[in-house]
Enzyme design. Sequence first.
Site, short mmCIF file in Angstrom:
data_model
loop_
_atom_site.label_atom_id
_atom_site.label_comp_id
_atom_site.label_asym_id
_atom_site.label_seq_id
_atom_site.Cartn_x
_atom_site.Cartn_y
_atom_site.Cartn_z
N HIS A 32 -62.14 -12.91 -33.68
CA HIS A 32 -62.37 -13.85 -34.80
C HIS A 32 -61.65 -13.29 -36.02
O HIS A 32 -62.03 -12.24 -36.55
CB HIS A 32 -63.87 -13.97 -35.04
N ASP A 34 -60.71 -13.50 -39.76
CA ASP A 34 -61.22 -14.12 -41.01
C ASP A 34 -60.16 -14.05 -42.11
O ASP A 34 -59.96 -13.01 -42.71
CB ASP A 34 -62.47 -13.36 -41.48
N GLY A 146 -67.02 -15.02 -47.26
CA GLY A 146 -66.42 -14.10 -48.23
C GLY A 146 -66.51 -12.65 -47.83
O GLY A 146 -65.65 -11.86 -48.19
N GLY A 149 -71.35 -8.33 -43.10
CA GLY A 149 -72.52 -7.51 -43.39
C GLY A 149 -73.61 -8.18 -44.21
O GLY A 149 -74.49 -7.52 -44.75
N ASP A 179 -71.67 -18.19 -37.39
CA ASP A 179 -70.90 -17.09 -37.99
C ASP A 179 -71.59 -16.48 -39.21
O ASP A 179 -71.70 -17.12 -40.24
CB ASP A 179 -69.53 -17.65 -38.42
N GLY A 181 -74.15 -12.66 -40.03
CA GLY A 181 -75.47 -12.05 -39.90
C GLY A 181 -76.03 -12.10 -38.49
O GLY A 181 -77.24 -12.07 -38.27
N GLY A 201 -69.70 -9.48 -36.49
CA GLY A 201 -68.78 -8.48 -37.04
C GLY A 201 -69.48 -7.14 -37.12
O GLY A 201 -69.42 -6.32 -36.19
#
Length: 219
Positions: A32, A34, A146, A149, A179, A181, A201
């Site tokens: 993925h 970003d 943005g 985490g 997408d 958390g 992530g």
Amino acid sequence: MVEVSISLLSADKENIVKIIYDLEVAGTNYFHIDVMDGKFVEKDNTNTMRQYTEYIKQIANTKSEVHLMVEDVESYAKSYIDMEVNCIIFHIESCKTEKQVLELISYIKENNIQVGLTINPKTAIEKLYNYLPYIHKVLIMSVEPGEGGQEFIEGTLDKIHELNVYAYENGLDIDIEVDGGINDNTAKKVVEAGANILVAGSYIINSGNYKEAIKKLKD
Ligand code: DX5
Ligand code: ZN
């Protein structure tokens, strides 16, 4: 069957080639990517993400999906079409008119690339309904776009469920991806609500054991 798409946003740039290699060996279903332009969201990581996409092409067979957090969707879509990614996902909040959304969907599909739409936490899921027959996947943001985490926004579960029911009732075969958390705890909730692809992530990147962490999300 639940699939995992790993966001490279939290990955350590110095070791990115080894991280990409190890994530592929650990069995991720997608990478993925970003992409942030510094306008739609504060950060600008366009050069880094272009570099990561090249690395993925060079060393991995795993499919790549690009999450465009940009204002000028068309020009970023073009550069990722040229890099032959598998899927391009853009924000409907980047578009001013329905016509523009539909034109971008056609543009991406004409280049034999899968297309997805994504919405921010504050955007109502109904805003996507008119486009569902033309796209392959919906990416529901469970954090404000943005950065990685961040904490999972619980209200997302209702949106996932609502979309899942609407898609079922209208015979729409689309992937529902979430997408932000995502960890072993929130993964269960979003899958129960109807998601079938999980973007993760920091949970994976910081896990110390990629294979184990991926397995936990899929179980
Ligand atoms: C945020 C990105 C997400 C984020 C996910 O703008 O779109 O893909 O990197 O990272 P985690 O899983 O750490 O929330
Ligand atoms: Zn993303």
